[in-house]
Design a protein around this motif. Sequence first.
Motif, PDB file in Angstrom:
ATOM      1  N   ARG A 260      43.437  40.035  33.707  1.00  0.00           N
ATOM      2  CA  ARG A 260      43.077  38.699  34.190  1.00  0.00           C
ATOM      3  C   ARG A 260      44.136  38.142  35.129  1.00  0.00           C
ATOM      4  NH1 ARG A 260      41.106  37.943  28.433  1.00  0.00           N
ATOM      5  NH2 ARG A 260      38.835  38.070  28.647  1.00  0.00           N
ATOM      6  N   SER A 261      45.406  38.408  34.837  1.00  0.00           N
ATOM      7  CA  SER A 261      46.491  37.921  35.701  1.00  0.00           C
ATOM      8  C   SER A 261      46.432  38.548  37.082  1.00  0.00           C
ATOM      9  CB  SER A 261      47.849  38.217  35.063  1.00  0.00           C
ATOM     10  OG  SER A 261      48.003  37.495  33.877  1.00  0.00           O
ATOM     11  N   VAL A 262      46.171  39.850  37.140  1.00  0.00           N
ATOM     12  CA  VAL A 262      46.091  40.539  38.428  1.00  0.00           C
ATOM     13  C   VAL A 262      44.913  40.004  39.240  1.00  0.00           C
ATOM     14  CG1 VAL A 262      45.625  42.768  39.524  1.00  0.00           C
ATOM     15  CG2 VAL A 262      47.247  42.623  37.637  1.00  0.00           C
ATOM     16  N   ILE A 263      43.766  39.843  38.593  1.00  0.00           N
ATOM     17  CA  ILE A 263      42.573  39.355  39.295  1.00  0.00           C
ATOM     18  C   ILE A 263      42.776  37.918  39.762  1.00  0.00           C
ATOM     19  CG2 ILE A 263      40.111  38.866  39.067  1.00  0.00           C
ATOM     20  CD1 ILE A 263      40.816  41.854  39.266  1.00  0.00           C
ATOM     21  N   LYS A 264      43.404  37.093  38.933  1.00  0.00           N
ATOM     22  CA  LYS A 264      43.644  35.703  39.341  1.00  0.00           C
ATOM     23  C   LYS A 264      44.651  35.625  40.479  1.00  0.00           C
ATOM     24  CE  LYS A 264      42.120  33.388  35.227  1.00  0.00           C
ATOM     25  NZ  LYS A 264      42.374  32.416  34.174  1.00  0.00           N
ATOM     26  N   ALA A 265      45.635  36.525  40.493  1.00  0.00           N
ATOM     27  CA  ALA A 265      46.589  36.549  41.603  1.00  0.00           C
ATOM     28  C   ALA A 265      45.875  36.901  42.902  1.00  0.00           C
ATOM     29  CB  ALA A 265      47.703  37.549  41.320  1.00  0.00           C
ATOM     30  N   ARG A 266      44.962  37.838  42.843  1.00  0.00           N
ATOM     31  CA  ARG A 266      44.176  38.193  44.026  1.00  0.00           C
ATOM     32  C   ARG A 266      43.280  37.024  44.436  1.00  0.00           C
ATOM     33  NH1 ARG A 266      41.970  42.738  46.718  1.00  0.00           N
ATOM     34  NH2 ARG A 266      40.878  41.794  48.467  1.00  0.00           N
ATOM     35  N   ALA A 267      42.738  36.306  43.463  1.00  0.00           N
ATOM     36  CA  ALA A 267      41.870  35.163  43.757  1.00  0.00           C
ATOM     37  C   ALA A 267      42.637  34.066  44.466  1.00  0.00           C
ATOM     38  CB  ALA A 267      41.251  34.634  42.467  1.00  0.00           C
ATOM     39  N   VAL A 268      43.878  33.843  44.089  1.00  0.00           N
ATOM     40  CA  VAL A 268      44.698  32.834  44.755  1.00  0.00           C
ATOM     41  C   VAL A 268      44.891  33.221  46.216  1.00  0.00           C
ATOM     42  CG1 VAL A 268      47.034  31.876  44.865  1.00  0.00           C
ATOM     43  CG2 VAL A 268      45.859  32.040  42.681  1.00  0.00           C
ATOM     44  N   ARG A 269      45.110  34.498  46.443  1.00  0.00           N
ATOM     45  CA  ARG A 269      45.273  34.981  47.820  1.00  0.00           C
ATOM     46  C   ARG A 269      44.004  34.770  48.641  1.00  0.00           C
ATOM     47  NH1 ARG A 269      46.362  41.180  48.867  1.00  0.00           N
ATOM     48  NH2 ARG A 269      45.081  41.208  50.706  1.00  0.00           N
ATOM     49  N   ASP A 270      42.845  34.927  47.989  1.00  0.00           N
ATOM     50  CA  ASP A 270      41.556  34.746  48.658  1.00  0.00           C
ATOM     51  C   ASP A 270      41.065  33.305  48.610  1.00  0.00           C
ATOM     52  OD1 ASP A 270      41.633  37.444  49.160  1.00  0.00           O
ATOM     53  OD2 ASP A 270      40.195  37.974  47.595  1.00  0.00           O
ATOM     54  N   ASN A 271      41.836  32.422  47.946  1.00  0.00           N
ATOM     55  CA  ASN A 271      41.509  30.998  47.848  1.00  0.00           C
ATOM     56  C   ASN A 271      40.184  30.750  47.126  1.00  0.00           C
ATOM     57  OD1 ASN A 271      42.205  28.342  48.126  1.00  0.00           O
ATOM     58  ND2 ASN A 271      41.200  28.121  50.111  1.00  0.00           N
ATOM     59  N   VAL A 272      39.974  31.450  45.997  1.00  0.00           N
ATOM     60  CA  VAL A 272      38.799  31.239  45.147  1.00  0.00           C
ATOM     61  C   VAL A 272      39.255  31.110  43.701  1.00  0.00           C
ATOM     62  CG1 VAL A 272      37.175  32.438  46.666  1.00  0.00           C
ATOM     63  CG2 VAL A 272      38.379  33.719  44.918  1.00  0.00           C
ATOM     64  N   ARG A 273      38.383  30.585  42.868  1.00  0.00           N
ATOM     65  CA  ARG A 273      38.654  30.468  41.433  1.00  0.00           C
ATOM     66  C   ARG A 273      37.788  31.478  40.696  1.00  0.00           C
ATOM     67  NH1 ARG A 273      37.925  24.574  39.563  1.00  0.00           N
ATOM     68  NH2 ARG A 273      38.936  25.428  37.731  1.00  0.00           N
ATOM     69  N   VAL A 274      38.410  32.253  39.809  1.00  0.00           N
ATOM     70  CA  VAL A 274      37.684  33.312  39.101  1.00  0.00           C
ATOM     71  C   VAL A 274      37.964  33.248  37.604  1.00  0.00           C
ATOM     72  CG1 VAL A 274      37.694  34.883  41.070  1.00  0.00           C
ATOM     73  CG2 VAL A 274      39.500  35.040  39.372  1.00  0.00           C
ATOM     74  N   GLN A 275      37.068  33.906  36.877  1.00  0.00           N
ATOM     75  CA  GLN A 275      37.205  34.085  35.447  1.00  0.00           C
ATOM     76  C   GLN A 275      36.731  35.498  35.135  1.00  0.00           C
ATOM     77  OE1 GLN A 275      35.272  31.070  33.113  1.00  0.00           O
ATOM     78  NE2 GLN A 275      34.963  32.462  31.399  1.00  0.00           N
ATOM     79  N   VAL A 276      37.455  36.220  34.289  1.00  0.00           N
ATOM     80  CA  VAL A 276      37.072  37.578  33.911  1.00  0.00           C
ATOM     81  C   VAL A 276      36.689  37.585  32.439  1.00  0.00           C
ATOM     82  CG1 VAL A 276      37.818  39.970  33.701  1.00  0.00           C
ATOM     83  CG2 VAL A 276      38.631  38.593  35.611  1.00  0.00           C
ATOM     84  N   ASP A 277      35.454  37.985  32.157  1.00  0.00           N
ATOM     85  CA  ASP A 277      34.977  38.128  30.785  1.00  0.00           C
ATOM     86  C   ASP A 277      34.791  39.611  30.495  1.00  0.00           C
ATOM     87  OD1 ASP A 277      34.885  35.398  30.486  1.00  0.00           O
ATOM     88  OD2 ASP A 277      32.741  35.238  30.853  1.00  0.00           O
ATOM     89  N   ILE A 278      35.307  40.043  29.363  1.00  0.00           N
ATOM     90  CA  ILE A 278      35.144  41.435  28.954  1.00  0.00           C
ATOM     91  C   ILE A 278      34.035  41.466  27.920  1.00  0.00           C
ATOM     92  CG2 ILE A 278      36.270  43.438  27.933  1.00  0.00           C
ATOM     93  CD1 ILE A 278      38.940  42.237  28.978  1.00  0.00           C
ATOM     94  N   ASP A 279      32.916  42.075  28.303  1.00  0.00           N
ATOM     95  CA  ASP A 279      31.733  42.118  27.435  1.00  0.00           C
ATOM     96  C   ASP A 279      31.620  43.468  26.763  1.00  0.00           C
ATOM     97  OD1 ASP A 279      31.136  39.579  28.342  1.00  0.00           O
ATOM     98  OD2 ASP A 279      29.904  40.340  29.979  1.00  0.00           O
TER      99      ASP A 279
END
Length: 77
Positions: free
Chosen positions: A58-77
Amino acid sequence: MKELLVEIAKGLVENPDAVNVTVDEIDERGIIVYHLHVAEDDMSRVIGKHGRIAKAIRSVIKARAVRDNVRVQVDID
């Protein structure tokens, strides 16, 4: 970003063919939700002890999201 999540998950699991990511539309809060699906046997590999691996993903994906200027959430199903 979906491709990054898939590559991270495939590197962790024993059955990389079972890795699948679905993406929801942007919700009313402006958040894009990514749903990570893996084989039942690989869930413990993706979550890790006390959720440490899941938190790192989640930290890696959120760091990438900050770079892309979007807000994300990762759910593991």
